[in-house]
Design a protein around this motif. Structure first.
Motif, PDB file in Angstrom:
ATOM      1  N   GLU A  98      21.120  26.954   9.100  1.00 18.49           N
ATOM      2  CA  GLU A  98      21.071  25.551   9.498  1.00 18.49           C
ATOM      3  C   GLU A  98      22.387  24.873   9.137  1.00 18.49           C
ATOM      4  OE1 GLU A  98      17.703  23.581   7.801  1.00 18.49           O
ATOM      5  OE2 GLU A  98      16.244  24.736   8.971  1.00 18.49           O
ATOM      6  N   ILE A  99      22.981  24.184  10.108  1.00 19.69           N
ATOM      7  CA  ILE A  99      24.196  23.394   9.882  1.00 19.69           C
ATOM      8  C   ILE A  99      23.885  21.965  10.301  1.00 19.69           C
ATOM      9  CG2 ILE A  99      26.625  23.097  10.490  1.00 19.69           C
ATOM     10  CD1 ILE A  99      26.704  26.082  11.195  1.00 19.69           C
ATOM     11  N   THR A 100      23.950  21.021   9.371  1.00 20.48           N
ATOM     12  CA  THR A 100      23.554  19.649   9.666  1.00 20.48           C
ATOM     13  C   THR A 100      24.585  18.657   9.139  1.00 20.48           C
ATOM     14  OG1 THR A 100      22.223  19.552   7.631  1.00 20.48           O
ATOM     15  CG2 THR A 100      21.089  20.207   9.647  1.00 20.48           C
ATOM     16  N   ASP A 101      24.693  17.522   9.846  1.00 23.62           N
ATOM     17  CA  ASP A 101      25.543  16.396   9.420  1.00 23.62           C
ATOM     18  C   ASP A 101      26.968  16.851   9.102  1.00 23.62           C
ATOM     19  OD1 ASP A 101      23.524  14.192   9.338  1.00 23.62           O
ATOM     20  OD2 ASP A 101      22.594  15.537   7.888  1.00 23.62           O
ATOM     21  N   SER A 102      27.524  17.686   9.945  1.00 24.79           N
ATOM     22  CA  SER A 102      28.824  18.281   9.650  1.00 24.79           C
ATOM     23  C   SER A 102      29.827  18.024  10.765  1.00 24.79           C
ATOM     24  CB  SER A 102      28.667  19.782   9.412  1.00 24.79           C
ATOM     25  OG  SER A 102      27.893  20.034   8.247  1.00 24.79           O
ATOM     26  N   GLN A 103      31.095  18.202  10.440  1.00 28.34           N
ATOM     27  CA  GLN A 103      32.175  18.042  11.396  1.00 28.34           C
ATOM     28  C   GLN A 103      32.570  19.421  11.932  1.00 28.34           C
ATOM     29  OE1 GLN A 103      33.650  15.243  12.622  1.00 28.34           O
ATOM     30  NE2 GLN A 103      32.137  14.050  11.505  1.00 28.34           N
ATOM     31  N   GLN A 115      20.145  34.387  15.505  1.00 30.30           N
ATOM     32  CA  GLN A 115      18.688  34.289  15.518  1.00 30.30           C
ATOM     33  C   GLN A 115      18.271  33.151  14.591  1.00 30.30           C
ATOM     34  OE1 GLN A 115      16.743  37.852  14.099  1.00 30.30           O
ATOM     35  NE2 GLN A 115      14.791  37.286  14.992  1.00 30.30           N
ATOM     36  N   ASP A 116      17.464  32.244  15.105  1.00 34.16           N
ATOM     37  CA  ASP A 116      17.017  31.095  14.312  1.00 34.16           C
ATOM     38  C   ASP A 116      18.219  30.314  13.763  1.00 34.16           C
ATOM     39  OD1 ASP A 116      14.026  31.449  14.339  1.00 34.16           O
ATOM     40  OD2 ASP A 116      14.610  33.371  13.483  1.00 34.16           O
ATOM     41  N   LEU A 117      19.084  29.916  14.679  1.00 38.99           N
ATOM     42  CA  LEU A 117      20.264  29.111  14.345  1.00 38.99           C
ATOM     43  C   LEU A 117      20.005  27.672  14.749  1.00 38.99           C
ATOM     44  CD1 LEU A 117      23.307  28.786  13.573  1.00 38.99           C
ATOM     45  CD2 LEU A 117      23.836  29.402  15.952  1.00 38.99           C
ATOM     46  N   TYR A 118      20.165  26.737  13.794  1.00 37.05           N
ATOM     47  CA  TYR A 118      19.892  25.320  14.035  1.00 37.05           C
ATOM     48  C   TYR A 118      21.127  24.524  13.668  1.00 37.05           C
ATOM     49  CZ  TYR A 118      17.638  20.716  13.548  1.00 37.05           C
ATOM     50  OH  TYR A 118      17.286  19.387  13.668  1.00 37.05           O
ATOM     51  N   ILE A 119      21.656  23.750  14.628  1.00 30.75           N
ATOM     52  CA  ILE A 119      22.820  22.890  14.392  1.00 30.75           C
ATOM     53  C   ILE A 119      22.440  21.482  14.831  1.00 30.75           C
ATOM     54  CG2 ILE A 119      25.226  22.446  14.954  1.00 30.75           C
ATOM     55  CD1 ILE A 119      25.604  25.421  15.434  1.00 30.75           C
ATOM     56  N   ALA A 120      22.564  20.512  13.929  1.00 33.74           N
ATOM     57  CA  ALA A 120      22.080  19.169  14.235  1.00 33.74           C
ATOM     58  C   ALA A 120      22.997  18.096  13.671  1.00 33.74           C
ATOM     59  CB  ALA A 120      20.672  18.976  13.681  1.00 33.74           C
ATOM     60  N   ASP A 121      22.971  16.935  14.346  1.00 27.54           N
ATOM     61  CA  ASP A 121      23.651  15.730  13.870  1.00 27.54           C
ATOM     62  C   ASP A 121      25.113  15.998  13.530  1.00 27.54           C
ATOM     63  OD1 ASP A 121      21.273  13.938  13.855  1.00 27.54           O
ATOM     64  OD2 ASP A 121      20.558  15.366  12.351  1.00 27.54           O
ATOM     65  N   PRO A 137      15.456  31.786  18.598  1.00 23.75           N
ATOM     66  CA  PRO A 137      15.820  30.432  19.023  1.00 23.75           C
ATOM     67  C   PRO A 137      17.185  29.985  18.496  1.00 23.75           C
ATOM     68  CG  PRO A 137      13.568  30.502  18.182  1.00 23.75           C
ATOM     69  CD  PRO A 137      14.190  31.814  17.848  1.00 23.75           C
ATOM     70  N   LEU A 138      17.911  29.275  19.370  1.00 19.41           N
ATOM     71  CA  LEU A 138      19.151  28.596  19.007  1.00 19.41           C
ATOM     72  C   LEU A 138      18.939  27.129  19.366  1.00 19.41           C
ATOM     73  CD1 LEU A 138      21.644  30.994  20.847  1.00 19.41           C
ATOM     74  CD2 LEU A 138      20.661  31.306  18.580  1.00 19.41           C
ATOM     75  N   VAL A 139      18.894  26.263  18.389  1.00 20.11           N
ATOM     76  CA  VAL A 139      18.567  24.866  18.642  1.00 20.11           C
ATOM     77  C   VAL A 139      19.751  23.985  18.245  1.00 20.11           C
ATOM     78  CG1 VAL A 139      17.024  22.953  18.084  1.00 20.11           C
ATOM     79  CG2 VAL A 139      16.101  25.271  18.320  1.00 20.11           C
ATOM     80  N   PHE A 140      20.161  23.149  19.198  1.00 21.55           N
ATOM     81  CA  PHE A 140      21.229  22.179  18.971  1.00 21.55           C
ATOM     82  C   PHE A 140      20.625  20.802  19.179  1.00 21.55           C
ATOM     83  CE2 PHE A 140      22.886  26.101  20.706  1.00 21.55           C
ATOM     84  CZ  PHE A 140      23.947  26.412  19.864  1.00 21.55           C
ATOM     85  N   GLU A 141      20.644  19.970  18.146  1.00 22.71           N
ATOM     86  CA  GLU A 141      19.959  18.676  18.216  1.00 22.71           C
ATOM     87  C   GLU A 141      20.891  17.543  17.799  1.00 22.71           C
ATOM     88  OE1 GLU A 141      15.607  16.777  17.072  1.00 22.71           O
ATOM     89  OE2 GLU A 141      16.290  18.584  16.031  1.00 22.71           O
ATOM     90  N   ARG A 142      20.956  16.519  18.661  1.00 20.00           N
ATOM     91  CA  ARG A 142      21.744  15.309  18.391  1.00 20.00           C
ATOM     92  C   ARG A 142      23.210  15.649  18.079  1.00 20.00           C
ATOM     93  NH1 ARG A 142      16.988  14.646  15.761  1.00 20.00           N
ATOM     94  NH2 ARG A 142      17.983  15.281  13.809  1.00 20.00           N
ATOM     95  N   CYS A 143      23.790  16.505  18.910  1.00 13.09           N
ATOM     96  CA  CYS A 143      25.194  16.885  18.754  1.00 13.09           C
ATOM     97  C   CYS A 143      26.001  16.396  19.957  1.00 13.09           C
ATOM     98  CB  CYS A 143      25.333  18.408  18.641  1.00 13.09           C
ATOM     99  SG  CYS A 143      24.620  19.110  17.137  1.00 13.09           S
TER     100      CYS A 143
END
Length: 220
Positions: A98-103, A115-121, A137-143
């Motif tokens: 999971e990678i979140t709130d990052s530049q 596999q099961d990679l989540y990148i958000a905000d 799943p590869l999920v990209f949310e609010r990017c």
């Protein structure tokens, strides 16, 4: 096992990290590293050239700008409020990350397998994201992916509340099953490579002109 809900029918596995077992690590690791069960907070690893593996760990407020890691195995890891801009992850294997709130501006991420990679905000302008094989799943949310480039297998990708001004999907090899129904498709190039992607009827109307031009029609 912890799960993150994607929608009413789908979920994905979350990283297996036990906070009580994490040991602080601040210094730059050896160029060939194998790290497990660490809390890496406030570290500056910018500009480093590394290769190795990172498992069951948390990164917070870490500067990985212009850092090159190749090859890289990253398993059960969370990255929060960190800078990966202009860095390179090459020949990477990612499972439950999971990678979140990052530049992520200019981040070049080449995943041989994900596999099961989540990148958000996160802001991922000018990024290049390549997926060799998507196993889960590869999920990209609010990017935001302004002028980003996508390559490879996005058949298991879900984009939620993302924007793509100037993003290039022309080198996507497999998009069958990709879900973009909850994102803004305005500005995407390479639409013909997204055959099989799930979109809504309203989205189809919105991009009809771009699709026609991509198919070789002349609008008059």
């Amino acid at each position: 096992m912890k799960f993150r809900k994607i929608d009413d029918k789908r979920s994905m596995r979350r990283p297996l990290v036990e906070p009580d077992r994490l040991r602080p690590l601040g210094e730059l690791p050896e160029s060939d590293f194998e790290l497990s069960e660490h809390l890496i907070e406030g570290a500056d690893w910018s500009g480093a050239h590394l290769d190795g593996s990172l498992e069951q760990s948390q990164l917070r407020n870490v500067d990985l700008s212009e850092t090159a890691i190749s090859p890289f195995e990253v398993v059960d890891v969370t990255v929060e409020r960190s800078v990966l801009s202009n860095g390179r992850w090459e020949r990477a294997t990612a499972r439950r990350v999971e990678i979140t709130d990052s530049q992520l501006v200019g981040w070049q991420a080449q995943f041989a397998m994900a596999q099961d990679l989540y990148i958000a905000d996160s802001r991922a302008d000018f990024a290049g994201i390549s997926i060799g094989t998507a196993k889960g799943p590869l999920v990209f949310e609010r990017c935001r992916f302004m002028n980003a480039t996508f390559l490879g297998d996005f058949s298991k990708a879900v984009f939620i509340d993302c924007t793509f001004p100037g993003a290039d999907f022309s080198r996507v090899a497999n998009a069958k099953g990709c879900d973009m129904r909850r994102s803004d498709l305005d500005g995407i190039t390479g639409l013909m490579s997204l055959r099989g992607t799930l979109i809504t009827p309203d989205q189809a109307v919105e991009i009809a002109g771009e699709l026609a031009k991509a198919a070789g029609f002349t609008l008059a």
